[in-house]
Design a protein around this motif. Structure first.
Motif, mmCIF file in Angstrom:
data_model
loop_
_atom_site.group_PDB
_atom_site.id
_atom_site.type_symbol
_atom_site.label_atom_id
_atom_site.label_comp_id
_atom_site.label_asym_id
_atom_site.label_seq_id
_atom_site.Cartn_x
_atom_site.Cartn_y
_atom_site.Cartn_z
ATOM 1 N N ILE A 99 -10.966 20.286 7.932
ATOM 2 C CA ILE A 99 -9.879 19.467 7.367
ATOM 3 C C ILE A 99 -8.686 20.356 7.000
ATOM 4 C CG2 ILE A 99 -9.200 18.088 5.360
ATOM 5 C CD1 ILE A 99 -12.131 16.898 5.511
ATOM 6 N N LYS A 100 -8.944 21.468 6.348
ATOM 7 C CA LYS A 100 -7.851 22.370 5.938
ATOM 8 C C LYS A 100 -7.135 22.973 7.153
ATOM 9 C CE LYS A 100 -9.479 23.839 1.337
ATOM 10 N NZ LYS A 100 -10.883 23.344 1.366
ATOM 11 N N ASN A 101 -7.912 23.378 8.160
ATOM 12 C CA ASN A 101 -7.285 23.995 9.348
ATOM 13 C C ASN A 101 -6.541 22.963 10.186
ATOM 14 O OD1 ASN A 101 -8.036 26.652 8.759
ATOM 15 N ND2 ASN A 101 -10.069 26.363 9.671
ATOM 16 N N VAL A 102 -7.028 21.726 10.213
ATOM 17 C CA VAL A 102 -6.300 20.675 10.931
ATOM 18 C C VAL A 102 -4.996 20.346 10.202
ATOM 19 C CG1 VAL A 102 -6.372 18.245 11.667
ATOM 20 C CG2 VAL A 102 -8.353 19.726 12.044
ATOM 21 N N GLN A 103 -5.018 20.383 8.878
ATOM 22 C CA GLN A 103 -3.775 20.177 8.121
ATOM 23 C C GLN A 103 -2.774 21.282 8.430
ATOM 24 O OE1 GLN A 103 -5.609 19.939 4.239
ATOM 25 N NE2 GLN A 103 -5.395 17.702 4.148
ATOM 26 N N THR A 120 -15.035 11.558 13.762
ATOM 27 C CA THR A 120 -13.650 12.000 14.002
ATOM 28 C C THR A 120 -12.680 11.204 13.140
ATOM 29 O OG1 THR A 120 -14.341 12.368 16.290
ATOM 30 C CG2 THR A 120 -11.993 12.510 15.840
ATOM 31 N N LEU A 121 -12.887 9.885 13.094
ATOM 32 C CA LEU A 121 -12.000 9.028 12.291
ATOM 33 C C LEU A 121 -12.025 9.450 10.830
ATOM 34 C CD1 LEU A 121 -10.130 6.570 12.235
ATOM 35 C CD2 LEU A 121 -12.167 5.131 11.894
ATOM 36 N N GLU A 122 -13.194 9.839 10.331
ATOM 37 C CA GLU A 122 -13.310 10.281 8.918
ATOM 38 C C GLU A 122 -12.437 11.509 8.668
ATOM 39 O OE1 GLU A 122 -17.278 11.520 7.877
ATOM 40 O OE2 GLU A 122 -16.706 12.002 5.804
ATOM 41 N N ILE A 123 -12.446 12.445 9.639
ATOM 42 C CA ILE A 123 -11.623 13.661 9.486
ATOM 43 C C ILE A 123 -10.133 13.296 9.574
ATOM 44 C CG2 ILE A 123 -11.046 15.914 10.459
ATOM 45 C CD1 ILE A 123 -13.818 15.974 9.323
ATOM 46 N N VAL A 124 -9.788 12.457 10.560
ATOM 47 C CA VAL A 124 -8.376 12.055 10.713
ATOM 48 C C VAL A 124 -7.863 11.469 9.398
ATOM 49 C CG1 VAL A 124 -6.851 10.369 11.858
ATOM 50 C CG2 VAL A 124 -8.465 11.725 13.224
ATOM 51 N N GLU A 125 -8.666 10.596 8.792
ATOM 52 C CA GLU A 125 -8.238 9.944 7.531
ATOM 53 C C GLU A 125 -8.193 10.942 6.372
ATOM 54 O OE1 GLU A 125 -9.440 5.374 8.712
ATOM 55 O OE2 GLU A 125 -10.861 6.559 7.515
ATOM 56 N N ALA A 126 -9.127 11.887 6.356
ATOM 57 C CA ALA A 126 -9.147 12.887 5.263
ATOM 58 C C ALA A 126 -7.971 13.858 5.395
ATOM 59 C CB ALA A 126 -10.466 13.645 5.302
ATOM 60 N N ASN A 163 0.604 12.851 12.254
ATOM 61 C CA ASN A 163 0.577 13.322 13.657
ATOM 62 C C ASN A 163 -0.807 13.798 14.075
ATOM 63 O OD1 ASN A 163 0.857 15.578 11.895
ATOM 64 N ND2 ASN A 163 1.648 16.848 13.576
ATOM 65 N N VAL A 164 -1.827 13.256 13.438
ATOM 66 C CA VAL A 164 -3.228 13.603 13.765
ATOM 67 C C VAL A 164 -3.955 12.330 14.212
ATOM 68 C CG1 VAL A 164 -5.394 14.581 12.926
ATOM 69 C CG2 VAL A 164 -3.208 15.493 12.101
ATOM 70 N N PHE A 165 -4.611 12.414 15.384
ATOM 71 C CA PHE A 165 -5.210 11.224 15.982
ATOM 72 C C PHE A 165 -6.561 11.545 16.627
ATOM 73 C CE2 PHE A 165 -1.597 8.332 15.682
ATOM 74 C CZ PHE A 165 -0.523 9.195 15.576
ATOM 75 N N VAL A 166 -7.301 10.499 16.908
ATOM 76 C CA VAL A 166 -8.549 10.609 17.663
ATOM 77 C C VAL A 166 -8.226 10.789 19.142
ATOM 78 C CG1 VAL A 166 -10.632 9.349 18.405
ATOM 79 C CG2 VAL A 166 -9.854 9.191 16.019
ATOM 80 N N GLN A 167 -8.936 11.708 19.778
ATOM 81 C CA GLN A 167 -8.936 11.815 21.244
ATOM 82 C C GLN A 167 -10.182 11.075 21.695
ATOM 83 O OE1 GLN A 167 -8.049 15.680 22.961
ATOM 84 N NE2 GLN A 167 -9.750 15.491 24.382
#
Ligand SMILES: O=C(O)[C@H](O)C(=O)CO
Ligand SMILES: [Mg+2]
Length: 258
Positions: A123-127, A161-167, A172-176
């Motif tokens: 989550i932190k690295n995706v942010q 994946t959706l849980e991470i996207v929402e967290a 600009n973060v989406f499910v592939q």
């Protein structure tokens, strides 16, 4: 009608990688994706895209030490420096290639490791990635992988994946949404597409169970493509499949979408 991208890692393996851009263009594709660009100078890949009139629509952050079981590093605790290095490199390539989507790979969670720590690290690295990409209009895509393909990968179900996207909570973060993995793990693809509508920004396709052309197996892709049109999906559909034989011989399904 969906916009398709040839996956140059899995398709056109009849020719060396750098010759696959021409092969894809000759076959009628206007866009390409591939797993990683990093073996080549970005300018060399950009020249291929320009020469053959192709748009680069996706690639991944680096896989890490694959020989040591890694498949992405951005979810591995205490590897933030490697993750940020890979994300920064991906941004450099995306800017040169004009690519608006980068799949930030998570990681395999070794047996006995705490998945929650990997999740919070990711989550932190995706942010970090989202904030670096945002000023350039680049999306971060996150993808679940079926255990058949990648055992113990952090993201297995589309709902992981959706849980991470929402967290992550960045716009600009989406499910592939890779229907091959989704069918293997979640199933119920029509309802899944409805539930994820608005949360996915990229699609990938392959047959199930054999990950070949989308004209065989248990997924009715004609139905899926019509559904994507109905919900107004205007992103790309990556053809991430292993051709049954020579790539061009298996492209009959693509004729009506050219
Ligand atoms: O394997 C897949 O489906 C992903 O799209 C990928 O590129 C790496 O895992
Ligand atoms: Mg995929």
């Amino acid at each position: 009608m969906p916009k398709f991208a040839a996956n140059l890692t899995m398709m056109f393996n009849e020719v060396p990688f750098l010759d696959r851009f021409e092969a894809a263009a000759k076959a009628g594709f206007k866009a390409v994706e591939y797993l990683w660009p990093y073996d080549y100078p970005a300018e060399e890949l950009k020249a291929k895209l320009e020469k053959y009139g192709l748009k680069q629509v996706l690639f991944n952050t680096a896989a890490g030490d694959v020989s040591n079981g890694e498949w992405g590093v951005s979810a591995i605790p205490n590897r933030e420096a490697d993750s940020h290095r890979d994300i920064d490199l991906a941004l450099e390539y995306a800017l040169t290639l004009g690519c608006e989507n980068v799949h930030v790979m998570a990681a395999v969670v070794p047996e006995g490791e705490d998945r929650e720590v990997y999740k919070q690290t990711f989550i932190k690295n995706v942010q970090y990635a989202a904030d670096k990409f945002k000023p350039h209009g680049i999306k971060v895509l996150l993808e679940a992988l079926s255990p058949e393909v990648k055992p113990n990968y952090l993201l297995k179900s589309q709902f992981d994946t959706l849980e991470i996207v929402e967290a992550v909570n960045r716009d600009n973060v989406f499910v592939q949404l890779d229907y091959f993995h989704a069918q293997n793990v979640d199933g119920n693809l029509s309802r899944l597409t409805d539930k994820l509508n608005g949360k996915f920004a990229y699609i990938q396709i392959a047959s199930v169970p054999d990950r070949h052309e989308p004209d065989e197996g248990e997924i009715n892709y004609e139905y899926i493509f019509n559904k994507l049109d109905e919900i107004g999906y205007d992103g790309y559909v990556g053809c991430e499949y292993k051709p049954r034989a020579e790539t061009i011989l298996g492209l009959g399904w693509f004729e009506k979408y050219k």
